[in-house]
Design a protein around this motif. Structure first.
Motif, PDB file in Angstrom:
ATOM      1  N   MET A   1       0.740  -1.356   0.256  1.00 10.24           N
ATOM      2  CA  MET A   1      -0.183  -0.015   0.055  1.00 10.24           C
ATOM      3  C   MET A   1       0.676   1.414  -0.458  1.00 10.24           C
ATOM      4  SD  MET A   1      -3.676  -1.024   2.410  1.00 10.24           S
ATOM      5  CE  MET A   1      -2.390  -1.890   3.763  1.00 10.24           C
ATOM      6  N   ALA A   2       1.245   2.120  -0.952  1.00 15.03           N
ATOM      7  CA  ALA A   2       1.891   3.200  -1.576  1.00 15.03           C
ATOM      8  C   ALA A   2       1.085   3.624  -0.706  1.00 15.03           C
ATOM      9  CB  ALA A   2       2.174   3.130  -3.197  1.00 15.03           C
ATOM     10  N   THR A   3       2.474   5.293  -0.138  1.00 12.16           N
ATOM     11  CA  THR A   3       1.285   6.225   0.357  1.00 12.16           C
ATOM     12  C   THR A   3       1.636   7.995  -0.592  1.00 12.16           C
ATOM     13  OG1 THR A   3       2.144   5.399   2.494  1.00 12.16           O
ATOM     14  CG2 THR A   3       2.019   7.784   2.358  1.00 12.16           C
ATOM     15  N   SER A   4       0.607   8.448  -0.585  1.00  6.62           N
ATOM     16  CA  SER A   4       1.271   9.590  -2.022  1.00  6.62           C
ATOM     17  C   SER A   4      -0.144  10.571  -1.105  1.00  6.62           C
ATOM     18  CB  SER A   4       0.619   9.099  -3.420  1.00  6.62           C
ATOM     19  OG  SER A   4       0.473   9.830  -4.036  1.00  6.62           O
ATOM     20  N   ASN A   5      -0.046  11.575  -1.370  1.00  5.87           N
ATOM     21  CA  ASN A   5      -1.094  12.864  -1.168  1.00  5.87           C
ATOM     22  C   ASN A   5      -2.215  13.355  -2.302  1.00  5.87           C
ATOM     23  OD1 ASN A   5       1.054  13.662  -0.933  1.00  5.87           O
ATOM     24  ND2 ASN A   5       1.122  14.686   1.240  1.00  5.87           N
ATOM     25  N   GLN A   6      -0.798  13.184  -3.295  1.00  9.47           N
ATOM     26  CA  GLN A   6      -1.197  13.551  -4.340  1.00  9.47           C
ATOM     27  C   GLN A   6      -2.499  12.819  -5.234  1.00  9.47           C
ATOM     28  OE1 GLN A   6       3.113  14.199  -5.895  1.00  9.47           O
ATOM     29  NE2 GLN A   6       2.401  16.079  -6.004  1.00  9.47           N
ATOM     30  N   SER A   7      -2.853  11.694  -4.592  1.00  7.22           N
ATOM     31  CA  SER A   7      -3.189  10.435  -5.418  1.00  7.22           C
ATOM     32  C   SER A   7      -4.863  10.975  -3.821  1.00  7.22           C
ATOM     33  CB  SER A   7      -3.050   9.752  -5.622  1.00  7.22           C
ATOM     34  OG  SER A   7      -3.033   8.682  -4.447  1.00  7.22           O
ATOM     35  N   GLY A   8      -4.470  11.321  -3.353  1.00  2.00           N
ATOM     36  CA  GLY A   8      -5.730  11.432  -2.191  1.00  2.00           C
ATOM     37  C   GLY A   8      -5.935  10.127  -1.534  1.00  2.00           C
ATOM     38  N   ARG A   9      -4.495   8.884  -1.010  1.00  2.00           N
ATOM     39  CA  ARG A   9      -4.870   8.404  -1.220  1.00  2.00           C
ATOM     40  C   ARG A   9      -3.601   7.877  -0.235  1.00  2.00           C
ATOM     41  NH1 ARG A   9      -2.054   3.905  -2.371  1.00  2.00           N
ATOM     42  NH2 ARG A   9      -2.713   1.521  -2.368  1.00  2.00           N
ATOM     43  N   ALA A  10      -3.602   7.151   1.048  1.00  2.00           N
ATOM     44  CA  ALA A  10      -2.607   7.219   2.400  1.00  2.00           C
ATOM     45  C   ALA A  10      -3.173   5.667   3.233  1.00  2.00           C
ATOM     46  CB  ALA A  10      -2.702   8.621   2.443  1.00  2.00           C
ATOM     47  N   ALA A  11      -2.282   5.029   3.605  1.00  2.00           N
ATOM     48  CA  ALA A  11      -2.136   4.363   4.668  1.00  2.00           C
ATOM     49  C   ALA A  11      -1.113   4.207   5.218  1.00  2.00           C
ATOM     50  CB  ALA A  11      -1.914   2.955   3.804  1.00  2.00           C
ATOM     51  N   ALA A  12      -1.505   3.412   6.687  1.00  7.46           N
ATOM     52  CA  ALA A  12      -1.074   3.904   7.541  1.00  7.46           C
ATOM     53  C   ALA A  12      -0.894   2.193   8.878  1.00  7.46           C
ATOM     54  CB  ALA A  12      -1.797   5.014   8.368  1.00  7.46           C
ATOM     55  N   ARG A  13      -0.118   2.122   9.277  1.00 12.63           N
ATOM     56  CA  ARG A  13      -0.291   0.566  10.593  1.00 12.63           C
ATOM     57  C   ARG A  13      -0.321   1.821  11.855  1.00 12.63           C
ATOM     58  NH1 ARG A  13       3.003  -4.426  10.555  1.00 12.63           N
ATOM     59  NH2 ARG A  13       2.153  -4.893   8.300  1.00 12.63           N
ATOM     60  N   ALA A  14      -1.277   0.708  12.750  1.00 14.80           N
ATOM     61  CA  ALA A  14      -1.146   1.423  13.919  1.00 14.80           C
ATOM     62  C   ALA A  14      -0.948   0.264  15.400  1.00 14.80           C
ATOM     63  CB  ALA A  14      -1.114   2.452  14.379  1.00 14.80           C
ATOM     64  N   GLY A  15      -0.542   0.070  16.020  1.00 12.85           N
ATOM     65  CA  GLY A  15       0.021  -1.651  16.666  1.00 12.85           C
ATOM     66  C   GLY A  15      -1.233  -0.833  18.312  1.00 12.85           C
ATOM     67  N   ALA A  16      -1.919  -1.567  18.627  1.00 12.26           N
ATOM     68  CA  ALA A  16      -3.127  -1.983  19.596  1.00 12.26           C
ATOM     69  C   ALA A  16      -1.662  -1.353  20.984  1.00 12.26           C
ATOM     70  CB  ALA A  16      -3.457  -3.424  20.213  1.00 12.26           C
ATOM     71  N   ASN A  17      -3.127  -0.698  21.960  1.00 13.90           N
ATOM     72  CA  ASN A  17      -2.280  -0.637  23.221  1.00 13.90           C
ATOM     73  C   ASN A  17      -2.906  -1.094  24.190  1.00 13.90           C
ATOM     74  OD1 ASN A  17      -3.766   1.539  24.850  1.00 13.90           O
ATOM     75  ND2 ASN A  17      -3.043   2.478  23.059  1.00 13.90           N
ATOM     76  N   PHE A  18      -2.175  -0.922  25.051  1.00 15.30           N
ATOM     77  CA  PHE A  18      -3.593  -1.722  26.108  1.00 15.30           C
ATOM     78  C   PHE A  18      -2.857  -0.661  27.548  1.00 15.30           C
ATOM     79  CE2 PHE A  18      -0.722  -5.491  26.203  1.00 15.30           C
ATOM     80  CZ  PHE A  18      -0.432  -5.791  27.666  1.00 15.30           C
ATOM     81  N   ALA A  19      -3.557  -0.420  28.674  1.00 15.98           N
ATOM     82  CA  ALA A  19      -2.873   0.172  29.690  1.00 15.98           C
ATOM     83  C   ALA A  19      -2.986  -0.586  31.162  1.00 15.98           C
ATOM     84  CB  ALA A  19      -4.081   0.681  29.760  1.00 15.98           C
ATOM     85  N   LEU A  20      -1.542   0.326  31.833  1.00 16.37           N
ATOM     86  CA  LEU A  20      -1.105  -0.431  32.983  1.00 16.37           C
ATOM     87  C   LEU A  20      -1.979   0.377  34.145  1.00 16.37           C
ATOM     88  CD1 LEU A  20       2.542  -0.299  31.750  1.00 16.37           C
ATOM     89  CD2 LEU A  20       0.244  -2.308  31.890  1.00 16.37           C
ATOM     90  N   VAL A  21      -2.183   1.310  34.135  1.00 22.71           N
ATOM     91  CA  VAL A  21      -3.379   2.564  34.866  1.00 22.71           C
ATOM     92  C   VAL A  21      -3.597   3.022  33.792  1.00 22.71           C
ATOM     93  CG1 VAL A  21      -3.508   5.165  35.935  1.00 22.71           C
ATOM     94  CG2 VAL A  21      -1.088   3.292  36.040  1.00 22.71           C
ATOM     95  N   LYS A  22      -5.081   2.627  34.206  1.00 23.22           N
ATOM     96  CA  LYS A  22      -6.281   2.703  33.160  1.00 23.22           C
ATOM     97  C   LYS A  22      -7.477   4.078  33.317  1.00 23.22           C
ATOM     98  CE  LYS A  22      -6.522  -1.768  33.118  1.00 23.22           C
ATOM     99  NZ  LYS A  22      -5.843  -2.815  32.101  1.00 23.22           N
ATOM    100  N   TYR A  23      -7.807   4.224  31.834  1.00 24.79           N
ATOM    101  CA  TYR A  23      -8.809   5.554  31.018  1.00 24.79           C
ATOM    102  C   TYR A  23      -9.974   4.735  31.948  1.00 24.79           C
ATOM    103  CZ  TYR A  23     -11.596   7.017  28.011  1.00 24.79           C
ATOM    104  OH  TYR A  23     -12.970   7.850  27.437  1.00 24.79           O
ATOM    105  N   TRP A  24     -11.467   5.203  32.610  1.00 25.38           N
ATOM    106  CA  TRP A  24     -12.133   4.558  32.536  1.00 25.38           C
ATOM    107  C   TRP A  24     -13.123   6.269  32.624  1.00 25.38           C
ATOM    108  CZ3 TRP A  24     -14.640   1.087  30.839  1.00 25.38           C
ATOM    109  CH2 TRP A  24     -15.310   0.703  31.056  1.00 25.38           C
ATOM    110  N   GLY A  25     -14.205   6.395  32.680  1.00 20.55           N
ATOM    111  CA  GLY A  25     -14.221   7.263  32.573  1.00 20.55           C
ATOM    112  C   GLY A  25     -14.422   8.923  32.051  1.00 20.55           C
ATOM    113  N   LYS A  26     -15.128   9.775  31.798  1.00 25.57           N
ATOM    114  CA  LYS A  26     -15.240  11.194  30.851  1.00 25.57           C
ATOM    115  C   LYS A  26     -15.454  12.288  31.324  1.00 25.57           C
ATOM    116  CE  LYS A  26     -16.953   8.192  26.460  1.00 25.57           C
ATOM    117  NZ  LYS A  26     -15.456   7.880  26.246  1.00 25.57           N
ATOM    118  N   ALA A  27     -14.463  13.739  31.046  1.00 26.70           N
ATOM    119  CA  ALA A  27     -14.573  14.692  31.931  1.00 26.70           C
ATOM    120  C   ALA A  27     -15.918  14.938  30.507  1.00 26.70           C
ATOM    121  CB  ALA A  27     -13.651  15.067  32.245  1.00 26.70           C
TER     122      ALA A  27
END
Ligand code: PMV
Length: 330
Positions: A1-27
């Motif tokens: 999956m090549a990356t190009s912004n001229q063609s209006g197309r891009a691809a990315a990969r991101a790893g999952a994460n998990f928390a050791l000190v958790k997020y639970w609740g919204k302000a």
């Protein structure tokens, strides 16, 4: 999956994460600002790959996830992409094609890697160049934990206090290679979870008598985890991470109706990890809003942890991973 912004197309990969000190609740539910900070690790073996293609002829965005059209998810995706459209000053719709290499939405943080990869790819497809902090702020508005998957290794998410959410972003704490912990994930159920984290958090905040105590306990837990990570003190990190995880679940258990994310195998895995540590193996557990147990291992401990968890009745699959990089273009 090549990356190009001229063609209006891009691809990315991101790893999952998990928390050791958790997020639970919204302000702030609208801006998706968390009520508490969190500290996580980003994984290299569990990831989302996402391609974003600008489609001037489309009237609404489209999402294909793991080969299936997901119209039910498009509203949230569009809201996140809107933030980038606004920055780019365009209104073009996008086709998003995404693939997870692990079970979607079963407490394995697919929303974290999903929105991090989406933001990284969409930014480039729109011809923007954001700073990592700006990326994290946009990703947060898709999913709170996604703000952390922008970065690799050990990551801290700041809850922030600005009314517009501009100081609510993640930052790297320590690179993977500086403390190469490994993880084993015991998969104990494969379906999508019944109660997503968003509604679970709302329910905990509005009905759990332990929610206020949970929020109040977070700053000392963050400080303890930060210090343990800086000192590479595995025993100290184990203590604060397990305590923080059980406090989050205690607040969830006490919600009305109760939120019980665990099954029997989750509990058996928890005991197996505690027995291993009592026997001198450097491992601790954490569990998110789902029944999978994540075992964090000091270098050298993975083999015995993997073998032990595989033998626990009810463990369907065992995934392993090292820590990995942040969201990257492909
Ligand atoms: O970012 P969300 O909405 O998927 O919520 C994440 C919540 C937990 O996974 C339970 C905790 C965390 O910090 O990742």
């Amino acid at each position: 999956m090549a990356t190009s912004n001229q063609s209006g197309r891009a691809a990315a990969r991101a790893g999952a994460n998990f928390a050791l000190v958790k997020y639970w609740g919204k302000a702030d539910a609208r801006l998706n600002v968390p009520a508490v900070g969190s500290i996580s690790i980003t994984l290299d073996a569990l990831f989302t790959e996402t391609e974003v293609q600008l489609e001037p002829t489309l009237r609404s965005d489209e999402l294909v996830l793991d080969g299936k059209r997901r119209d039910e998810d498009i509203e949230k995706i569009s809201a996140c992409v809107d933030l980038l459209r606004r920055k780019a000053g365009v209104d073009t719709r996008v086709r998003v094609t995404s693939r997870n290499n692990f079970p979607t939405a079963a407490g394995l943080a697919s929303s974290a890697s999903g929105y991090a990869a989406l933001v990284r790819a969409a930014e480039t497809a729109f011809g923007l160049t954001l700073t990592p902090r700006e990326r994290s702020i946009v990703a947060r508005q898709g999913s709170g934990s996604a703000a952390r998957s922008i970065f690799g290794g050990f990551v801290e998410m700041r809850a922030g206090s600005a009314p517009d959410g501009s100081d609510s972003f993640a930052e790297p704490l320590l690179e993977s290679k500086e403390w190469p912990l490994e993880v084993a994930i015991a998969v104990t159920a494969k379906g999508e979870k019944e109660i997503g984290s968003r509604s679970g958090m709302t329910r905990s905040a509005s009905s759990s008598p332990y929610y206020a105590a949970w929020v109040a306990g977070q700053p000392p837990d963050l400080a303890a985890a930060r210090a343990a990570i800086r000192a590479r003190d595995f025993a100290a990190l184990a203590e604060v991470a397990e305590h923080n995880c059980l406090k989050m679940h205690a607040a969830a258990f006490a919600a009305l109706p109760p939120l019980v994310y665990w099954n029997g195998a989750t509990m058996e895995c928890l005991h197996a990890v505690r027995r291993l540590r009592a026997a001198g193996v450097a491992v601790f557990f954490t569990i998110d809003a789902g029944p999978q147990l994540k075992a964090v291992c000091a270098p050298g401990a993975l083999t015995i942890v993997e073998r032990t968890l595989r033998a626990v009745p009810g463990v369907l699959e065992l995934l392993t991973s090292a820590l990995g990089p942040g969201a990257e273009l492909r």
